[in-house]
Design a protein around this motif. Structure first.
Motif, PDB file in Angstrom:
ATOM      1  N   LEU A 181      33.629  34.400  36.841  1.00 37.37           N
ATOM      2  CA  LEU A 181      33.743  35.811  36.514  1.00 37.37           C
ATOM      3  C   LEU A 181      34.278  36.487  37.772  1.00 37.37           C
ATOM      4  O   LEU A 181      33.721  36.307  38.862  1.00 37.37           O
ATOM      5  N   VAL A 182      35.364  37.247  37.643  1.00 35.72           N
ATOM      6  CA  VAL A 182      36.003  37.857  38.800  1.00 35.72           C
ATOM      7  C   VAL A 182      35.829  39.370  38.704  1.00 35.72           C
ATOM      8  O   VAL A 182      36.229  39.996  37.706  1.00 35.72           O
ATOM      9  N   ILE A 183      35.237  39.939  39.743  1.00 39.21           N
ATOM     10  CA  ILE A 183      34.912  41.363  39.756  1.00 39.21           C
ATOM     11  C   ILE A 183      35.891  42.092  40.664  1.00 39.21           C
ATOM     12  O   ILE A 183      35.968  41.805  41.865  1.00 39.21           O
ATOM     13  N   GLY A 184      36.662  43.009  40.098  1.00 41.13           N
ATOM     14  CA  GLY A 184      37.512  43.885  40.891  1.00 41.13           C
ATOM     15  C   GLY A 184      36.703  45.070  41.388  1.00 41.13           C
ATOM     16  O   GLY A 184      35.791  45.542  40.700  1.00 41.13           O
ATOM     17  N   THR A 185      37.033  45.569  42.581  1.00 41.20           N
ATOM     18  CA  THR A 185      36.196  46.600  43.191  1.00 41.20           C
ATOM     19  C   THR A 185      37.020  47.689  43.868  1.00 41.20           C
ATOM     20  O   THR A 185      38.198  47.511  44.155  1.00 41.20           O
TER      21      THR A 185
ATOM     22  N   ILE B 259      40.905  48.212  43.169  1.00 41.80           N
ATOM     23  CA  ILE B 259      41.470  47.429  42.065  1.00 41.80           C
ATOM     24  C   ILE B 259      41.031  48.118  40.783  1.00 41.80           C
ATOM     25  O   ILE B 259      39.840  48.282  40.527  1.00 41.80           O
ATOM     26  N   TRP B 260      42.004  48.508  39.968  1.00 48.46           N
ATOM     27  CA  TRP B 260      41.710  49.401  38.840  1.00 48.46           C
ATOM     28  C   TRP B 260      41.876  48.747  37.479  1.00 48.46           C
ATOM     29  O   TRP B 260      41.260  49.182  36.507  1.00 48.46           O
TER      30      TRP B 260
ATOM     31  N   TYR C 209      45.995  38.885  37.060  1.00 51.78           N
ATOM     32  CA  TYR C 209      46.883  39.962  37.497  1.00 51.78           C
ATOM     33  C   TYR C 209      46.047  41.227  37.686  1.00 51.78           C
ATOM     34  O   TYR C 209      45.245  41.588  36.825  1.00 51.78           O
ATOM     35  N   SER C 210      46.255  41.871  38.815  1.00 47.53           N
ATOM     36  CA  SER C 210      45.471  43.066  39.160  1.00 47.53           C
ATOM     37  C   SER C 210      46.400  44.216  39.497  1.00 47.53           C
ATOM     38  O   SER C 210      47.404  44.024  40.203  1.00 47.53           O
ATOM     39  N   LEU C 211      46.065  45.404  38.991  1.00 44.99           N
ATOM     40  CA  LEU C 211      46.788  46.622  39.349  1.00 44.99           C
ATOM     41  C   LEU C 211      45.978  47.336  40.426  1.00 44.99           C
ATOM     42  O   LEU C 211      44.823  47.717  40.213  1.00 44.99           O
TER      43      LEU C 211
END
Length: 483
Positions: A213-217, A252-253, A263-265
């Motif tokens: 599980l990858v958490i963007g912050t 990271i939104w 892929y991260s925006l």
């Protein structure tokens, strides 16, 4: 390409989508389809408002009950909505009272045939068409310094519901051998602090790569502060996360996985798309088309037939190019301008509902709604390709173009056409060259006609395509040349 006095626009011109500027590639590719039939430029699918006047406030979250082909959404005031298979939207009511007793909506998810809605401090559960369980669970952090935090939800491949809550990840899990019943605590476990992140961080997105599980912050509860944008991988078993991946930016939104790549925006100042395999983190594209700080909402991302969809907008009026951006094979386009237009529009949620269709919720600060994007093609010459700025001469020896040659992959049909404009400098207004349509030329696949530009040292072209109103068919441009 400009060679031997001929300026040619073809697949090599638009294949890479929008460039960082018109000095190195296409200045804009809007409402265009360059992916479904490589080699031709086509009218993209049209965004049509589907929700009427039903939606009262901005809807930032939607989720899909696939087994019953229905969609649920919740707006900023906490009101719940339902979309049924025929595209009809309605408030989710028990008699004349909306089911939701949430004060707002910071997250929405569907798990075990129940709808989970988060407001600032509590998680609520809706047993569809039966009962509303208010304040079913309490978040550990909820708010920070009176500022609301996102409660993004994700059903993991381990069949656990994960929810972001500031520096914590909440988990909701069905007890082995039991059937989840929100009214029976023997059937589930809730862990409000299944994972804790370092102090100061806010979990903003959830995705999965392999077993992680990858958490963007983002860092600090204020969304436009800080210069940290980090991904925290967690194996869901260990008491803590793996070494995070770091880049710079104010957060990271949006995150979406495609294959085994995430892929991260990143960053609201000039949105950047990064690709990660949890070993490397590489920049793919920058969004330089909106001249204002972006508003990026975590649910405004999905994938459709191999194309990644990012809802990118801003509440700042006087801007342009807000909408849903598509990314595929290294190319990015403004896939869809929504029915509210492209000026000062925010996109709350993007949701693939199958069969090549998706929904997008939006607000323009006054009106709110949900659009359906299906197989209806853009009309009214709203499909736009703005080419690079070509150098075709010098101030003393300018070029002059006299005729246009248009090649199509199939013959024009009623209502279809290609319109051509030009300008000599990027800040000049556009001037018409000509309109080449079915009404004038009939059912043809090749057009050769007068197309005068006057004397120019540099030139940028704007190609506009139209389908017939309410049509699923589109012109298919192979190439256009000026000589």
């Amino acid at each position: 390409m400009f060679k031997n006095g001929v300026l040619t626009i073809d697949y090599d011109t638009w294949r890479d989508g929008i460039a960082p500027s018109a000095l190195v590639g296409c200045g804009m590719v809007r409402n265009a389809d360059i992916f479904s039939k490589p080699g031709v430029l086509r009218c993209g699918p049209k965004a049509v408002k589907e929700s009427g006047e039903v939606i009262e406030e901005f809807m930032r979250f939607m989720c899909h009950d696939e087994s019953n082909n229905r969609v649920f959404g919740a707006d900023d005031s906490g009101l719940l909505y339902r979309r049924v298979s025929d595209g009809t939207w309605s408030q989710e009511e028990n008699g004349a009272v909306n089911w939701s007793e949430a004060s707002d909506c910071q997250g929405l998810g569907f798990w075990k045939q129940h709808l989970f809605q988060a407001d600032d401090d509590h998680l609520h559960v809706y047993d569809i068409e039966s009962f509303w369980y208010e304040d079913w669970a309490e978040f550990e952090e909820g708010r920070r310094n009176l500022i609301r935090l996102p409660h993004v939800m994700r059903v993991g491949q381990d069949d656990v519901l994960y929810i972001t809550d500031g520096r914590y990840i909440m988990s909701v899990q069905e007890v082995a051998g039991q059937t989840f019943d929100p009214n029976d605590s023997n059937t589930y476990t809730v862990n409000a602090t299944a994972l804790d992140l370092p102090e100061g961080y806010v979990a903003s997105t959830l995705a999965e790569i392999g077993t992680y599980l990858v958490i963007g912050t983002y860092y600090s509860e204020v969304r436009n502060r800080g210069n940290r944008a980090e991904l925290f991988p967690w194996d869901r078993v260990s008491p803590s996360f793996n070494i995070p991946q770091r880049t710079k930016g104010n957060g990271i939104w949006q995150t979406i996985e495609n294959g085994n790549v995430l892929y991260s925006l990143v960053d609201r100042r000039n949105g950047r798309v990064y690709a990660s395999n949890l070993t490397t983190l590489e920049l793919q594209r920058e969004v330089r088309t909106i001249a204002a700080e972006l508003d990026l909402h975590p649910d405004a991302v999905d994938a459709l037939e191999g194309e990644l969809l990012f809802g990118i907008g801003t509440p700042t009026s006087g801007t342009e190019n807000c909408g849903v951006y598509g990314y595929k094979d290294g190319a990015m386009t403004l896939k869809n301008v929504l029915s509210a237009g492209d000026d000062g529009v925010e996109i709350g949620s993007v949701l693939n509902i199958g069969e090549g269709q998706y929904l997008a919720s939006w607000t323009d600060g006054t009106d709110n709604g949900v659009d359906l994007i299906s197989d209806i093609r853009c009309d009214g010459y709203t499909t736009v390709l703005e080419t690079p700025l070509f150098t075709v001469g010098t101030p003393l020896e300018k070029a002059s173009f006299m005729q246009a040659n248009i090649n199509l992959a199939k013959k024009l049909s009623a209502g279809q056409g290609v319109r051509l404009k030009f300008r000599e400098q990027l800040d000049d207004p556009w001037s018409d060259i000509g309109t080449f349509d079915y009404a004038t030329y009939g059912s043809v696949s090749k057009i050769n006609d007068v197309a005068q530009t006057g004397d120019v040292a540099t030139i940028q072209l704007r190609l506009e395509l139209t389908a017939a109103a309410d049509s699923t068919q589109t012109p298919e441009l192979l190439s256009l040349s000026l000589s």
